[in-house]
Design a protein around this motif. Structure first.
Motif, short mmCIF file in Angstrom:
data_model
loop_
_atom_site.label_atom_id
_atom_site.label_comp_id
_atom_site.label_asym_id
_atom_site.label_seq_id
_atom_site.Cartn_x
_atom_site.Cartn_y
_atom_site.Cartn_z
N VAL A 23 53.01 36.61 73.93
CA VAL A 23 53.43 35.54 74.84
C VAL A 23 54.93 35.32 74.70
O VAL A 23 55.43 35.15 73.58
N LEU A 24 55.62 35.33 75.82
CA LEU A 24 57.06 35.05 75.85
C LEU A 24 57.28 33.61 76.30
O LEU A 24 56.83 33.21 77.37
N VAL A 25 57.95 32.85 75.47
CA VAL A 25 58.31 31.47 75.78
C VAL A 25 59.81 31.43 76.04
O VAL A 25 60.61 31.68 75.13
N ARG A 26 60.17 31.13 77.28
CA ARG A 26 61.59 31.13 77.64
C ARG A 26 62.07 29.71 77.95
O ARG A 26 61.53 29.04 78.84
N GLY A 38 61.81 16.15 75.55
CA GLY A 38 60.49 15.96 74.99
C GLY A 38 59.45 16.85 75.64
O GLY A 38 58.58 17.41 74.96
N ALA A 39 59.52 16.99 76.96
CA ALA A 39 58.55 17.83 77.67
C ALA A 39 58.67 19.29 77.25
O ALA A 39 57.65 20.00 77.15
N MET A 40 59.89 19.75 77.02
CA MET A 40 60.08 21.13 76.57
C MET A 40 59.48 21.34 75.19
O MET A 40 58.80 22.35 74.93
N GLY A 46 52.55 23.32 72.31
CA GLY A 46 51.22 23.68 72.79
C GLY A 46 50.96 25.16 72.68
O GLY A 46 49.84 25.59 72.34
N VAL A 47 51.98 25.97 72.93
CA VAL A 47 51.80 27.43 72.84
C VAL A 47 51.46 27.85 71.42
O VAL A 47 50.52 28.62 71.19
N ILE A 48 52.20 27.35 70.44
CA ILE A 48 51.97 27.82 69.07
C ILE A 48 50.75 27.17 68.43
O ILE A 48 50.05 27.80 67.64
N GLU A 49 50.47 25.92 68.78
CA GLU A 49 49.29 25.27 68.20
C GLU A 49 48.00 25.90 68.71
O GLU A 49 47.00 25.97 67.97
N ASN A 50 48.00 26.34 69.96
CA ASN A 50 46.78 26.89 70.57
C ASN A 50 46.75 28.41 70.58
O ASN A 50 45.86 29.02 71.17
N ALA A 51 47.73 29.03 69.92
CA ALA A 51 47.88 30.48 70.02
C ALA A 51 46.63 31.23 69.59
O ALA A 51 46.09 32.07 70.32
N ALA A 52 46.15 30.96 68.39
CA ALA A 52 45.01 31.70 67.87
C ALA A 52 43.78 31.49 68.74
O ALA A 52 43.04 32.44 69.06
N ALA A 53 43.54 30.25 69.16
CA ALA A 53 42.35 29.94 69.96
C ALA A 53 42.40 30.62 71.32
O ALA A 53 41.35 30.92 71.91
N ALA A 91 59.99 16.27 69.31
CA ALA A 91 60.74 17.19 68.45
C ALA A 91 60.09 17.30 67.07
O ALA A 91 59.92 18.39 66.53
N GLY A 92 59.74 16.15 66.49
CA GLY A 92 59.10 16.15 65.18
C GLY A 92 57.76 16.85 65.18
O GLY A 92 57.42 17.58 64.25
N ASP A 93 56.99 16.65 66.26
CA ASP A 93 55.69 17.31 66.35
C ASP A 93 55.85 18.83 66.46
O ASP A 93 55.08 19.59 65.86
N PHE A 94 56.86 19.27 67.21
CA PHE A 94 57.12 20.71 67.33
C PHE A 94 57.53 21.29 65.98
O PHE A 94 57.06 22.35 65.56
#
Length: 257
Positions: A23-26, A38-40, A46-53, A91-94
């Motif tokens: 997955v490419l995140v740009r 914040g939206a970014m 979301g991409v990295i937290e849900n990656a494995a699933a 930011a902190g959550d990321f």
């Protein structure tokens, strides 16, 4: 690359799924030098937290020609400062997610990599920088403290004295210096850097998945210490964000701008 599938993102982050689960995140808020909102942050988290699933095997982070990211949007900092910041934020959550992601992450850094643009690279499994890359962590200059466990990881990587230059003096450094200290794997031309990162991501994604996952987990033992430092930094960051030093620094930045 064959099998390219665009996926939902935000107006300023595009997500594209390639072959073999890469997955490419740009980041593409180019008119603001990819300053992160914040939206970014939420989209990338979301991409990295849900990656494995979601069957993702590797994640590549990229910006565009001349800019990876110029860091957190200062207007967002000012809003949080005026509103009474807390340790919880997009930011902190990321940042916290960077320490728990289960799949390899690769960065292709071309141009500016300011603040989080540098500290997130500390958590990448592989990273490449173009000759135009410029890393800088101006947290103290903004009346703040380091983030993303950089106060722990950077002294280990670069040594205490060089880390003092980068984190306390906020001195910038280029691609060659980043490669010498091991922050990035290699310096690659701007024209080839994204292809290089994608090729390495595809190579990782092609490995036996269970063996790769266990190997990565073993190499990242000590994540508890990293998460603890992130929490310590985050609490101080939120406290200082409400202080006069930060407010004055933000106003001075906006005035210069």
């Amino acid at each position: 690359m064959d099998g390219i599938t665009p996926q939902a993102g935000t107006d300023h982050v595009t997500i594209t799924r390639h072959d073999k689960g890469v997955v490419l995140v740009r980041m593409n808020r180019f008119d603001k030098k990819n300053a992160l909102t914040g939206a970014m942050y939420d989209t990338m988290r979301g991409v990295i937290e849900n990656a494995a699933a979601e069957g993702t095997r590797a994640v590549v982070f990229a910006g565009g020609p001349g800019v990876f990211t110029s860091g957190n949007d200062i207007a967002d900092f000012m809003q949080r400062s005026a509103g009474g910041a807390s340790a919880g934020s997009p930011a902190g959550d990321f940042i916290r997610a960077l320490a728990t992601v289960e799949v390899p992450m690769i960065a292709a850094v071309d141009g500016l990599a300011i603040g989080i643009g540098t500290t997130m690279v500390l958590h990448m499994d592989l990273a490449y920088a173009s000759p135009a890359a410029m890393f800088r962590m101006p947290f103290v200059d903004l009346g703040l403290v380091p983030e993303a466990a950089s106060s722990l990881l950077l002294p280990r990587l670069a040594g205490m004295k060089k880390a003092t230059e980068y984190l306390m003096l906020a001195e910038p450094f280029g691609a060659n210096e980043a490669a010498e200290m091991g922050l990035v794997n290699a310096v690659v031309s701007s024209e080839e850097i994204e292809a290089k990162a994608m090729a390495m991501a595809t190579k990782l994604a092609s490995k036996p998945p269970i063996a790769l996952a266990h190997s990565r987990r073993l190499m990242r033992k000590g994540a508890e210490e990293i998460r603890a430092r992130m929490e310590e930094e985050g609490a101080l960051f939120a406290e200082l964000l409400k202080g006069d030093e930060a407010k004055q620094a933000f106003m001075a930045f906006m005035t210069r701008k």
